[in-house]
Design an enzyme around this catalytic site. Sequence first.
Site, short mmCIF file in Angstrom:
data_model
loop_
_atom_site.label_atom_id
_atom_site.label_comp_id
_atom_site.label_asym_id
_atom_site.label_seq_id
_atom_site.Cartn_x
_atom_site.Cartn_y
_atom_site.Cartn_z
N LYS A 139 -8.05 1.74 -2.70
CA LYS A 139 -7.82 1.36 -1.31
C LYS A 139 -7.76 2.60 -0.40
O LYS A 139 -8.36 2.65 0.66
CB LYS A 139 -6.53 0.57 -1.16
CG LYS A 139 -6.33 0.19 0.30
CD LYS A 139 -5.29 -0.82 0.59
CE LYS A 139 -5.17 -0.94 2.11
NZ LYS A 139 -4.01 -1.72 2.53
N THR A 152 0.87 -1.18 0.00
CA THR A 152 0.00 0.00 0.00
C THR A 152 0.90 1.23 0.00
O THR A 152 1.58 1.52 0.99
CB THR A 152 -0.91 0.02 1.24
OG1 THR A 152 -1.82 -1.07 1.15
CG2 THR A 152 -1.71 1.31 1.31
#
Lengths: 329, 329, 329, 329
Positions: free
Chosen positions: B202, B127
């Site tokens: 996300k 991420t």
Amino acid sequence: MAVFFRGSQNLLQKLKNHVSFANVSSRAMASKTPVGFIGLGNMGSHMAKNLLKHGYPVFASDIFPESCKEIQDLGAQVLDTPAEVADRADRIITMLPSSLNVIEVYTGLKGILKKVKKGSLLIDSSTIDPSVSKEMAREAEKMGAVFMDAPVSGGVGAASSGKLTFMVGGVEEEFTAVQELLTCMGTNVLYCGEVGTGQAAKICNNMLLAIGMIGTAETMNLGIRLGLDPKLLSKILNMSSGRCWSSDTYNPVPGVMEGVPSANNYQGGFGTTLMAKDLGLAQDAATNTKTAIPLGSVSHQIYRVMCAQGYAQKDFSSVFQFLREEENQ
Amino acid sequence: MAVFFRGSQNLLQKLKNHVSFANVSSRAMASKTPVGFIGLGNMGSHMAKNLLKHGYPVFASDIFPESCKEIQDLGAQVLDTPAEVADRADRIITMLPSSLNVIEVYTGLKGILKKVKKGSLLIDSSTIDPSVSKEMAREAEKMGAVFMDAPVSGGVGAASSGKLTFMVGGVEEEFTAVQELLTCMGTNVLYCGEVGTGQAAKICNNMLLAIGMIGTAETMNLGIRLGLDPKLLSKILNMSSGRCWSSDTYNPVPGVMEGVPSANNYQGGFGTTLMAKDLGLAQDAATNTKTAIPLGSVSHQIYRVMCAQGYAQKDFSSVFQFLREEENQ
Amino acid sequence: MAVFFRGSQNLLQKLKNHVSFANVSSRAMASKTPVGFIGLGNMGSHMAKNLLKHGYPVFASDIFPESCKEIQDLGAQVLDTPAEVADRADRIITMLPSSLNVIEVYTGLKGILKKVKKGSLLIDSSTIDPSVSKEMAREAEKMGAVFMDAPVSGGVGAASSGKLTFMVGGVEEEFTAVQELLTCMGTNVLYCGEVGTGQAAKICNNMLLAIGMIGTAETMNLGIRLGLDPKLLSKILNMSSGRCWSSDTYNPVPGVMEGVPSANNYQGGFGTTLMAKDLGLAQDAATNTKTAIPLGSVSHQIYRVMCAQGYAQKDFSSVFQFLREEENQ
Amino acid sequence: MAVFFRGSQNLLQKLKNHVSFANVSSRAMASKTPVGFIGLGNMGSHMAKNLLKHGYPVFASDIFPESCKEIQDLGAQVLDTPAEVADRADRIITMLPSSLNVIEVYTGLKGILKKVKKGSLLIDSSTIDPSVSKEMAREAEKMGAVFMDAPVSGGVGAASSGKLTFMVGGVEEEFTAVQELLTCMGTNVLYCGEVGTGQAAKICNNMLLAIGMIGTAETMNLGIRLGLDPKLLSKILNMSSGRCWSSDTYNPVPGVMEGVPSANNYQGGFGTTLMAKDLGLAQDAATNTKTAIPLGSVSHQIYRVMCAQGYAQKDFSSVFQFLREEENQ
């Protein structure tokens, strides 16, 4: 007025059937005892009409006598003051725009409490400061009457079609009696606890709604700027932990959903100025109880600035547009 | 890691069956081509194991050689550098803690791109900042390779059980190939658009999640202070427009729901410090694209202050506790 | 109480001389007409003593009779109720903790207005909602009396030494009479405009003070984290456009200045809980007038959370410590 | 560019005299060693001219060759690339719009570091991310050169008149050499500490400036709505603890002060879009160092929204107008 309910069509249909049935059975009754109704504005006039439809004799009053014309033509008896209404009816519903109006109508010189009968049931459907509801309940109790708060959600359309939701606070023993009256005007009547909790529930819901709406608007905007398709992003959020009512039922981005204000240039729906008012009540309640509401406070300020920037009459989902306006630089 | 998916048990069962089936059919295959895996931390080690279980030969590497021990015992071949992995495998998955690590692993002196083969498929499940994903894709393209971003949600438990969700960005033609690998490790593989949009999806979800969680915490707190029962308030919100994942699935108030961190002193779940990190990425993305995210920014600051006040390791729903601590005055 | 004044020593000396002079001339007067004083708390008792010192006969009253003991020993005559005070004195000063107390003391059953004489001058030094001040003024006017608001700044020390600042709102013709009394207790008596503007000025100042303090705290913290020496940063800010009272006179970083609460573990000074109260008044005033105060609102929330986190009794500059607490991760 | 300095006229006069003196003495020198200058935009072109005026031979370069025309006519020698400048001058000043430009000009294929001589002094006056400054310093060190950051405040007017302020970070031994050059272009040259602290000081100042400006705007607006005269309120704040640069030197309310942008429809001054950029740098620095800046973050978002609402080119004090626009309801 911005509490919207999720319900399967089936449930709504069942409730409609139930209302029709109640309707018929009511009319079948030999006679019903009269109900007082004070405050015949956009919402109140529809509510009073639904009482008449269900066979209740109505004694009505409003500060603007001309507001009473239509309901009078439909059979209601119009009286000059709240005190006179209280003299004729021992169940009274009030629907007023602000805390100050409620105080005046109940405790003013010609107010309800000047003539209220012992044992009367007073139901206030205004959206106001819960501490004012509590104060009115204390004053009513001194006169031997019972005051309950029962703010509504659902807007003018729901008021007209008798599909409002009521959140009710007050002594539990009276809830059945309250319910009997309010089901003439709404499909959901929820008991929330002691007096003031109806207001509290409404204020809390609308605060979280405002936070969720602004959050959805800024998230969708960020996603679009990062290259995501808005429909796809909305779908991903709705199957994930970002899901909320504003993303899956009332999406603020034009083109994502049909039949919501964002599909209609933010017309209709729940106005920014009304949301700002409800957030003001939430802020007052939080300040009074020394409760930190960081996102609620910022949301209040955002809707306040939007009012100053020309969004007052647009639906509150127009915060997407407010944040997105193209930049010069 | 905080994107949680709602799915009927049926769907999950179907997906599990599908995985089992794939599993069997994989094993039935004469042989599979090897997969490289770089980054064997808490998440990555489980993911690599699931690749092995599905019959893929794995060439693994990590900056800490001791992290490779377990996977080596399970049959993976451990190599010293990302470059060596790229020399041996033309499909590589990376799972790293930060943008800087990704840059180093791809473009460093011993990085993947020093030895990558033309036509290789590089999948980054870290991420990170979407603009770094884009930069890596450009660098990979120069070498004739394809870079896709595929961050995960679901936490260590989901990594272990192969039930992660992947949000994938990159050229659409490669999505089938990506999907084939990622379904060994996850139950949902979503295509989000061009490279970087996996990260974007996300980040967006987790930002809205943070806003919804703080909003729910302060709303519940306000309601309780105003006299509402928390379970009742939660029920009212969940049937109304205040509904969100944090109120109906992961309620932050102890006593309202079972099986969530708030029922367990905020242990487990998704740590405040991880949420603060993801909000930092959201803030970076917003600043870079000149996007206003007022509630996302304030939420970032709140989780940052919580880290400073001793909540770093608690689940992010502990914001309820943070706001509620009883006052001296 | 958090309005602090910048003044050259010369100015203060001049004012002191002026007070001494007034003092002397007062005593020289054959006799002075009596003054009523209601509310003998931490602040009020010192203020009433200063009236006595300046030769005014004082009729005092407080809800807690024991608060009156000391002032009685100094020569004041203690009465049971505000109404009795109003019956004996035609100039009355009130110093009470909240809007509700003010309403009770003026309009209650034994309140001032039950016995007030025509032409009386009523000066309220409480810090309260300006709309309550206006309401009291209207009620007083009905009885032929004049109500002025005159909140103070300067704290208990300034109350004791007679160096308070008063911000006065009300009809301008009465300002001279007000000033005559208030200069016994303070060094600055500022006329702010119509009734309620004294409160407004105080609320506005304290809101901007809170914003400047939090802003200074986070700026200093950021600078330190970026490697700047706090004294040097403070010096740069103070010669630049970042300069404010909180940076140059009351710096919140330990070690930067002497003689301020940050040099004494944030003891003394102006408590966080008092700042939270004043910000609550600012928020109420802003909500009532539909004014957006984004940073004022966030500041209010920050001080509210600080109260919940154990900072209630520390000086409001402890926000530096609140933001800075070392993180675990 | 929004750091404005308070200075007594005397001090300014002294500094001017000093500059004149330096000027004379410079011209008197037989010859000066050349200085490189890269980045001839609005600010840089004025700065380079001042170097010429002080007798320094200048080697200039810009990505837009036409920007070099004027300076060429004044005697500078224009070169094609930063590398060529580095080949000819061992003291180089850069003035570029963003971190990316700085990275390119220093480390690009034709960048300074490709040809820099050992012992060169590289001074970057751009306002950029302090972590980039540090990185450039490390890269320069590898080549045996010294990199210092020296962002300016004061705007185009100050650049033209040679009255900029420089905040300098880097090795202290080189400060005298840096000072010698920068005093040709500015009146204040402040040493802030190790490399990157010049940027840090500027970012910190401008963040506190933004907070103070928005705070002043909303405070003045609230006071006006509560009935206070803006000039009087401003006076009260400025003698009290609400005092700040934005209230006493650059008041955002039209009619309160002369000679500031609020007196000229918010034209001139320091544009909202530039403030938004600097707040973005502050936010980046805070995120990177895990520092909570709640009011700085909200201020960043407010200036970002203002850009979206048409205020991009107005002075940043126009936040008063943004918050105040009359409401429809």
